[in-house]
Write a protein that holds these residues in place. Structure first.
Motif, mmCIF file in Angstrom:
data_model
loop_
_atom_site.group_PDB
_atom_site.id
_atom_site.type_symbol
_atom_site.label_atom_id
_atom_site.label_comp_id
_atom_site.label_asym_id
_atom_site.label_seq_id
_atom_site.Cartn_x
_atom_site.Cartn_y
_atom_site.Cartn_z
ATOM 1 N N UNK A 33 -5.584 -4.167 7.135
ATOM 2 C CA UNK A 33 -6.377 -5.298 7.619
ATOM 3 C C UNK A 33 -7.148 -5.938 6.465
ATOM 4 N N UNK A 34 -7.725 -5.103 5.602
ATOM 5 C CA UNK A 34 -8.490 -5.629 4.462
ATOM 6 C C UNK A 34 -7.589 -6.402 3.517
ATOM 7 N N UNK A 35 -6.410 -5.837 3.221
ATOM 8 C CA UNK A 35 -5.502 -6.485 2.279
ATOM 9 C C UNK A 35 -4.900 -7.760 2.867
ATOM 10 N N UNK A 36 -4.604 -7.730 4.171
ATOM 11 C CA UNK A 36 -4.014 -8.901 4.841
ATOM 12 C C UNK A 36 -5.081 -9.935 5.207
ATOM 13 N N UNK A 37 -6.358 -9.558 5.017
ATOM 14 C CA UNK A 37 -7.474 -10.426 5.413
ATOM 15 C C UNK A 37 -7.354 -10.816 6.885
ATOM 16 N N UNK A 38 -7.061 -9.798 7.702
ATOM 17 C CA UNK A 38 -6.927 -9.994 9.144
ATOM 18 C C UNK A 38 -8.024 -9.195 9.844
ATOM 19 N N UNK A 39 -8.664 -9.761 10.863
ATOM 20 C CA UNK A 39 -9.707 -9.009 11.588
ATOM 21 C C UNK A 39 -9.106 -7.761 12.240
ATOM 22 N N UNK A 40 -9.689 -6.619 11.944
ATOM 23 C CA UNK A 40 -9.127 -5.347 12.430
ATOM 24 C C UNK A 40 -9.106 -5.288 13.958
ATOM 25 N N UNK A 41 -10.063 -5.958 14.612
ATOM 26 C CA UNK A 41 -10.138 -5.915 16.073
ATOM 27 C C UNK A 41 -8.987 -6.666 16.739
ATOM 28 N N UNK A 42 -8.308 -7.529 15.983
ATOM 29 C CA UNK A 42 -7.205 -8.305 16.581
ATOM 30 C C UNK A 42 -5.829 -7.742 16.187
ATOM 31 N N UNK B 126 0.810 -1.216 0.000
ATOM 32 C CA UNK B 126 0.000 0.000 0.000
ATOM 33 C C UNK B 126 0.845 1.269 0.000
ATOM 34 N N UNK B 127 2.053 1.182 0.537
ATOM 35 C CA UNK B 127 2.939 2.346 0.565
ATOM 36 C C UNK B 127 2.317 3.500 1.329
ATOM 37 N N UNK B 128 2.344 4.711 0.765
ATOM 38 C CA UNK B 128 1.831 5.880 1.490
ATOM 39 C C UNK B 128 0.323 5.841 1.721
ATOM 40 N N UNK B 129 -0.375 4.918 1.076
ATOM 41 C CA UNK B 129 -1.822 4.805 1.263
ATOM 42 C C UNK B 129 -2.175 3.855 2.414
ATOM 43 N N UNK B 130 -1.162 3.334 3.122
ATOM 44 C CA UNK B 130 -1.410 2.332 4.167
ATOM 45 C C UNK B 130 -2.113 2.947 5.377
ATOM 46 N N UNK B 131 -3.118 2.251 5.831
ATOM 47 C CA UNK B 131 -3.795 2.601 7.083
ATOM 48 C C UNK B 131 -4.140 1.291 7.769
ATOM 49 N N UNK B 132 -4.547 1.377 9.025
ATOM 50 C CA UNK B 132 -4.897 0.159 9.756
ATOM 51 C C UNK B 132 -6.020 -0.580 9.034
#
Length: 198
Positions: free
Chosen positions: A58-67, A48-54
Motif C-alpha cells: 500500500x505504501x509503495x503503490x500509494x494506495x489507501x490501505x483501507x481500500x 518488494x518480492x519476498x518482503x511484500x506485505x499489505x
C-alpha cells in the motif's frame, strides 16, 4: 505439474525465468482490466518480492490501505496473487508473473520503485541485509544513503562469517558515489573484508 517442478528447480538454482511475450501480454491485459490501483499494487508486490506485505505494498503503490481489500480480491481472482495472505504477507501466484510485471516497468521507473521500496523497508526497521538485496538488483544511483545501507549489510555479513558477501556489498557501495568521508571508510572496510575472505 512437470513444467512447474522444472521451473522450481531452475529458480532454486538461481536461474531467472524469462516470461514469454504471450505471458507478458496476458498479464498486461489482465492488469489493465483491473484498473490503476490493482496494477500499482501488483507492481509493488513484484518489486518488494519476498518482503511484500499489505502495508508495504500500500505504501509503495500509494494506495489507501483501507481500500485494498477489493483490489487484493480482484488480483487473486485474476490469478495474479496467491489466495489468502499470511499475517498480511502477499505473494505472486507464480515467479513468472513477477518477471512479467517487472519486464513491463521501464528501467528508470523500476530503479525509482526499488529505491522507494528500500526506503519503505528501512522506515519499518527492516535489517539492512534484507534491504541491500533490493539495491543490488539495480544500477548504482549515486546516493549516500545507499552507501550506508550497503555498509550496514556488509557489517552483518562479516559478523555472520560471510566475508565474500561483505566484499561484494562494499565493492558495490564504492560505485554509489560515496562522499569523501564514506570513501575513506569504504577503503578500510573493503581491505579488512578482503583479508577475512582470504
Amino acid at each position: 505439474e512437470g513444467l512447474r517442478a522444472s521451473n522450481r528447480l531452475r529458480i532454486a538454482a538461481g536461474e531467472r525465468l524469462a516470461p514469454s511475450p504471450r505471458l507478458l501480454e496476458s498479464i498486461t491485459a489482465r492488469l489493465a482490466r483491473l484498473g490503476h490501483d490493482a496494477t500499482a499494487v501488483a507492481k509493488a508486490v513484484a518489486v518488494l518480492g519476498p518482503e511484500a506485505s499489505v502495508r508495504r505494498a500500500a505504501a509503495l503503490a500509494e494506495a489507501p490501505i483501507l481500500t485494498l481489500d477489493p483490489v487484493l480480491r480482484s488480483l487473486v481472482a485474476e490469478g495474479i496473487l496467491l489466495d489468502g495472505d499470511r499475517d498480511g504477507v502477499l505473494a505472486l501466484a507464480h515467479p513468472l508473473i513477477g518477471e512479467a510485471i517487472i519486464a513491463g516497468i521501464g528501467p528508470v521507473a523500476l530503479q525509482t520503485a526499488r529505491d522507494r521500496a528500500a526506503r519503505v523497508l528501512l522506515d519499518e526497521g527492516i535489517a539492512a541485509a534484507r534491504v541491500a538485496g533490493l539495491l543490488m538488483l539495480g544500477e548504482p544511483a549515486g546516493a549516500p544513503w545507499r552507501v550506508d545501507v550497503l555498509v550496514a549489510a556488509a557489517d552483518d555479513a562479516i559478523a555472520s562469517g560471510a566475508a565474500g558477501t561483505a566484499v561484494a556489498l562494499l565493492t558495490r557501495a564504492q560505485r554509489e558515489s560515496p562522499t569523501a568521508e564514506q570513501r575513506l571508510d569504504l577503503r578500510s572496510r573493503t581491505g579488512r573484508a578482503l583479508l577475512a575472505a582470504g
